[in-house]
Design a protein around this motif. Structure first.
Motif, PDB file in Angstrom:
ATOM      1  N   SER A  57       6.446  37.875 -89.480  1.00 25.50           N
ATOM      2  CA  SER A  57       6.684  37.233 -88.185  1.00 25.50           C
ATOM      3  C   SER A  57       7.041  38.272 -87.129  1.00 25.50           C
ATOM      4  O   SER A  57       7.348  39.427 -87.436  1.00 25.50           O
ATOM      5  CB  SER A  57       7.827  36.212 -88.313  1.00 25.50           C
ATOM      6  OG  SER A  57       9.081  36.874 -88.273  1.00 25.50           O
ATOM      7  N   PRO A  58       7.057  37.879 -85.840  1.00 28.56           N
ATOM      8  CA  PRO A  58       7.397  38.824 -84.762  1.00 28.56           C
ATOM      9  C   PRO A  58       8.888  39.009 -84.539  1.00 28.56           C
ATOM     10  O   PRO A  58       9.288  39.627 -83.548  1.00 28.56           O
ATOM     11  CB  PRO A  58       6.725  38.197 -83.542  1.00 28.56           C
ATOM     12  CG  PRO A  58       6.723  36.736 -83.814  1.00 28.56           C
ATOM     13  CD  PRO A  58       6.532  36.602 -85.306  1.00 28.56           C
ATOM     14  N   ILE A  59       9.728  38.489 -85.435  1.00 29.77           N
ATOM     15  CA  ILE A  59      11.177  38.607 -85.231  1.00 29.77           C
ATOM     16  C   ILE A  59      11.599  40.049 -85.013  1.00 29.77           C
ATOM     17  O   ILE A  59      12.426  40.353 -84.148  1.00 29.77           O
ATOM     18  CB  ILE A  59      11.936  37.998 -86.430  1.00 29.77           C
ATOM     19  CG1 ILE A  59      11.829  36.476 -86.411  1.00 29.77           C
ATOM     20  CG2 ILE A  59      13.407  38.411 -86.410  1.00 29.77           C
ATOM     21  CD1 ILE A  59      12.495  35.795 -87.581  1.00 29.77           C
ATOM     22  N   ALA A  60      11.021  40.967 -85.791  1.00 30.48           N
ATOM     23  CA  ALA A  60      11.406  42.382 -85.676  1.00 30.48           C
ATOM     24  C   ALA A  60      11.117  42.927 -84.285  1.00 30.48           C
ATOM     25  O   ALA A  60      11.869  43.757 -83.763  1.00 30.48           O
ATOM     26  CB  ALA A  60      10.678  43.203 -86.733  1.00 30.48           C
ATOM     27  N   ASN A  61      10.025  42.472 -83.665  1.00 31.57           N
ATOM     28  CA  ASN A  61       9.711  42.912 -82.300  1.00 31.57           C
ATOM     29  C   ASN A  61      10.803  42.499 -81.315  1.00 31.57           C
ATOM     30  O   ASN A  61      11.176  43.268 -80.424  1.00 31.57           O
ATOM     31  CB  ASN A  61       8.382  42.321 -81.843  1.00 31.57           C
ATOM     32  CG  ASN A  61       7.185  42.911 -82.560  1.00 31.57           C
ATOM     33  OD1 ASN A  61       7.208  44.064 -82.962  1.00 31.57           O
ATOM     34  ND2 ASN A  61       6.145  42.108 -82.726  1.00 31.57           N
ATOM     35  N   TYR A  62      11.304  41.277 -81.484  1.00 36.15           N
ATOM     36  CA  TYR A  62      12.346  40.782 -80.596  1.00 36.15           C
ATOM     37  C   TYR A  62      13.670  41.510 -80.808  1.00 36.15           C
ATOM     38  O   TYR A  62      14.487  41.618 -79.887  1.00 36.15           O
ATOM     39  CB  TYR A  62      12.526  39.274 -80.785  1.00 36.15           C
ATOM     40  CG  TYR A  62      11.454  38.458 -80.096  1.00 36.15           C
ATOM     41  CD1 TYR A  62      11.606  38.060 -78.769  1.00 36.15           C
ATOM     42  CD2 TYR A  62      10.283  38.107 -80.768  1.00 36.15           C
ATOM     43  CE1 TYR A  62      10.618  37.327 -78.126  1.00 36.15           C
ATOM     44  CE2 TYR A  62       9.289  37.378 -80.131  1.00 36.15           C
ATOM     45  CZ  TYR A  62       9.466  36.988 -78.806  1.00 36.15           C
ATOM     46  OH  TYR A  62       8.482  36.267 -78.160  1.00 36.15           O
ATOM     47  N   LEU A  63      13.896  42.002 -82.014  1.00 36.91           N
ATOM     48  CA  LEU A  63      15.103  42.781 -82.279  1.00 36.91           C
ATOM     49  C   LEU A  63      15.009  44.179 -81.672  1.00 36.91           C
ATOM     50  O   LEU A  63      15.990  44.723 -81.161  1.00 36.91           O
ATOM     51  CB  LEU A  63      15.319  42.904 -83.790  1.00 36.91           C
ATOM     52  CG  LEU A  63      15.736  41.644 -84.547  1.00 36.91           C
ATOM     53  CD1 LEU A  63      15.720  41.909 -86.048  1.00 36.91           C
ATOM     54  CD2 LEU A  63      17.117  41.180 -84.107  1.00 36.91           C
ATOM     55  N   ARG A 219       7.759  51.493 -80.042  1.00 41.38           N
ATOM     56  CA  ARG A 219       7.141  50.749 -81.145  1.00 41.38           C
ATOM     57  C   ARG A 219       6.663  49.364 -80.726  1.00 41.38           C
ATOM     58  O   ARG A 219       5.951  48.711 -81.482  1.00 41.38           O
ATOM     59  CB  ARG A 219       8.147  50.597 -82.306  1.00 41.38           C
ATOM     60  CG  ARG A 219       8.846  51.884 -82.742  1.00 41.38           C
ATOM     61  CD  ARG A 219       7.945  52.809 -83.512  1.00 41.38           C
ATOM     62  NE  ARG A 219       8.625  54.057 -83.841  1.00 41.38           N
ATOM     63  CZ  ARG A 219       9.311  54.264 -84.971  1.00 41.38           C
ATOM     64  NH1 ARG A 219       9.417  53.313 -85.868  1.00 41.38           N
ATOM     65  NH2 ARG A 219       9.877  55.436 -85.196  1.00 41.38           N
ATOM     66  N   THR A 220       7.085  48.883 -79.539  1.00 40.67           N
ATOM     67  CA  THR A 220       6.628  47.575 -79.054  1.00 40.67           C
ATOM     68  C   THR A 220       5.838  47.771 -77.764  1.00 40.67           C
ATOM     69  O   THR A 220       6.046  48.738 -77.031  1.00 40.67           O
ATOM     70  CB  THR A 220       7.807  46.623 -78.781  1.00 40.67           C
ATOM     71  OG1 THR A 220       8.631  47.152 -77.728  1.00 40.67           O
ATOM     72  CG2 THR A 220       8.648  46.421 -80.039  1.00 40.67           C
ATOM     73  N   GLN A 225       4.873  40.856 -74.553  1.00 42.73           N
ATOM     74  CA  GLN A 225       3.909  40.823 -75.662  1.00 42.73           C
ATOM     75  C   GLN A 225       4.616  41.115 -76.993  1.00 42.73           C
ATOM     76  O   GLN A 225       4.350  42.114 -77.637  1.00 42.73           O
ATOM     77  CB  GLN A 225       2.793  41.837 -75.431  1.00 42.73           C
ATOM     78  CG  GLN A 225       1.997  41.600 -74.158  1.00 42.73           C
ATOM     79  CD  GLN A 225       0.831  42.552 -74.024  1.00 42.73           C
ATOM     80  OE1 GLN A 225      -0.045  42.627 -74.875  1.00 42.73           O
ATOM     81  NE2 GLN A 225       0.800  43.305 -72.924  1.00 42.73           N
ATOM     82  N   LEU A 226       5.499  40.219 -77.347  1.00 48.27           N
ATOM     83  CA  LEU A 226       6.285  40.418 -78.559  1.00 48.27           C
ATOM     84  C   LEU A 226       5.911  39.455 -79.680  1.00 48.27           C
ATOM     85  O   LEU A 226       6.491  39.513 -80.762  1.00 48.27           O
ATOM     86  CB  LEU A 226       7.782  40.255 -78.244  1.00 48.27           C
ATOM     87  CG  LEU A 226       8.359  41.237 -77.221  1.00 48.27           C
ATOM     88  CD1 LEU A 226       9.836  40.929 -76.979  1.00 48.27           C
ATOM     89  CD2 LEU A 226       8.183  42.674 -77.678  1.00 48.27           C
ATOM     90  N   ASN A 227       4.936  38.586 -79.430  1.00 48.42           N
ATOM     91  CA  ASN A 227       4.636  37.545 -80.408  1.00 48.42           C
ATOM     92  C   ASN A 227       3.598  37.939 -81.457  1.00 48.42           C
ATOM     93  O   ASN A 227       3.240  37.121 -82.306  1.00 48.42           O
ATOM     94  CB  ASN A 227       4.160  36.270 -79.698  1.00 48.42           C
ATOM     95  CG  ASN A 227       5.293  35.598 -78.931  1.00 48.42           C
ATOM     96  OD1 ASN A 227       6.434  35.594 -79.386  1.00 48.42           O
ATOM     97  ND2 ASN A 227       4.986  35.044 -77.777  1.00 48.42           N
ATOM     98  N   ASP A 228       3.104  39.154 -81.386  1.00 42.80           N
ATOM     99  CA  ASP A 228       2.129  39.592 -82.388  1.00 42.80           C
ATOM    100  C   ASP A 228       2.784  39.664 -83.759  1.00 42.80           C
ATOM    101  O   ASP A 228       3.903  40.165 -83.912  1.00 42.80           O
ATOM    102  CB  ASP A 228       1.570  40.971 -82.031  1.00 42.80           C
ATOM    103  CG  ASP A 228       0.655  40.929 -80.820  1.00 42.80           C
ATOM    104  OD1 ASP A 228       0.246  39.821 -80.440  1.00 42.80           O
ATOM    105  OD2 ASP A 228       0.380  42.014 -80.256  1.00 42.80           O
TER     106      ASP A 228
END
Length: 266
Positions: A57-63, A219-220, A225-228
Motif C-alpha cells: 500500500s502507499p502508507i509508506a509514502n505518506y510517512l 524517494r517520493t 502523488q502519494l497514492n502509488d
C-alpha cells in the motif's frame, strides 16, 4: 561504549517495521506450537497482514513525504564557505573488497557533492562520518569509500577534510563543528538525504553550527502523488523502515536533548 548509541541500535533493530513484523510472526508461531493456538494464529495473521499492507500500500509514502517536504530544494547561487556531506550512502564493505565505489540508495549525496565542488572551486569540502555499525572493525569506513570515489567525481582527494569518528547524526554535528570551526556569517551547505534533513539540521543547530540545507535523495514524487502502490513488498517495507526510523529518531533526539526542536523547520 556510549549508552545512547548502543541502545538506539538495539531499539531500532526491534522496532523497524520489517523486523518487528517478523518477530511478531515468530512469536505467533511459538505460541501456536505451544498450544496457545488462538493467540499464536492471531499474531501470525497480524504479521502477514502488516507485511502486505506496509509492503504494497502507499502508507509508506505518506510517512516519508512530510520529512522530504520539510526543507525545500536548494536553488541558490550565492558563494559558499564550504560544503559538508554526511556519510551513510556508502557500502564500504563491498566497495573496499572489490576495489570499486559502492553506494546504496543515497548515492545522490556523492553526485551532489561533486557538482557543488565544481560549482564552488574555492569552497572548503568536508566529509563527515565514521561508521554507524554497532560493532565496527574500524577498517571499512565510510570515509575510505569516499576517498576511492573522489577521482570519479572530479575532486582532488587532498581538497577534502575528513571527520571519521562520528557514529550518528548528533556526533556528525558536534565533530564537524570541532573540526571545521565555522565563524559567524559563513555559509556552509549541508548535503544529506531529504528525509534525513530535519534531524540533521536539528543536530547542527543544537551544536551551534549554522548550515544551509541541501536535500537530495528524494524517494517520493511529491505531496500530490502519494497514492502509488509498490510492486514489491520489500520496496514498501524499505520505505516504511526509513520513515519510521526518522520519525522515531526525531522524537528520541529531542527528548535526549540532541536537538532543540521536535520537528526542525527552515
Amino acid at each position: 561504549m556510549d549508552s545512547f548509541f548502543t541502545l538506539s541500535k538495539l531499539f531500532w533493530f526491534a522496532i523497524a517495521p520489517s523486523n518487528a513484523l517478523v518477530l511478531l510472526g515468530g512469536l505467533g508461531l511459538v505460541l501456536a506450537l505451544a498450544r496457545t493456538r488462538r493467540a499464536g494464529m492471531g499474531l501470525l495473521a497480524v504479521s502477514v497482514i502488516g507485511w502486505a499492507v506496509l509492503g504494497f500500500s502507499p502508507i509508506a509514502n505518506y510517512l516519508l513525504n512530510p520529512l522530504e517536504e520539510r526543507f525545500p530544494i536548494y536553488r541558490g547561487d550565492a558563494p559558499v564557505t564550504g560544503v559538508i556531506i554526511l556519510g551513510g550512502a556508502e557500502v564500504p564493505e563491498v566497495g573496499l573488497a572489490r576495489g570499486v565505489p559502492a553506494f546504496a540508495n543515497a548515492g545522490e549525496r556523492a553526485i551532489a557533492f561533486g557538482a557543488l565542488a565544481r560549482k564552488h572551486p574555492e569552497a572548503r569540502l568536508a566529509f563527515i562520518g565514521g561508521s554507524g555499525q554497532l560493532f565496527s572493525d574500524g577498517v571499512a569506513s565510510e570515509a575510505r569509500m569516499m576517498q576511492m570515489t573522489l577521482p570519479d567525481l572530479g575532486i582532488a582527494p587532498d581538497r577534502v577534510e575528513y571527520e571519521v569518528n562520528s557514529r550518528n547524526t548528533a556526533e556528525n554535528a558536534e565533530f564537524a563543528k570541532e573540526m571545521l570551526k565555522p565563524s559567524p556569517g559563513e555559509r556552509w551547505l549541508l548535503v544529506t538525504s531529504a528525509f534525513h534533513m530535519p534531524r540533521a539540521v536539528g543536530c547542527f543547530r543544537k551544536a551551534g553550527f549554522d548550515v544551509v540545507p541541501y536535500p537530495v535523495d528524494f524517494r517520493t514524487i511529491g505531496p500530490s502523488q502519494l497514492n502509488d502502490t509498490f510492486s514489491r513488498a520489500a520496496s514498501g517495507l524499505d520505505v516504511a523502515d526509513v520513515s519510521v526510523k526518522e520519525w522515531v529518531g526525531l522524537v528520541a533526539y529531542y527528548l535526549s536533548g540532541k536537538t532543540s526542536a521536535l520537528f526542525p523547520a527552515p
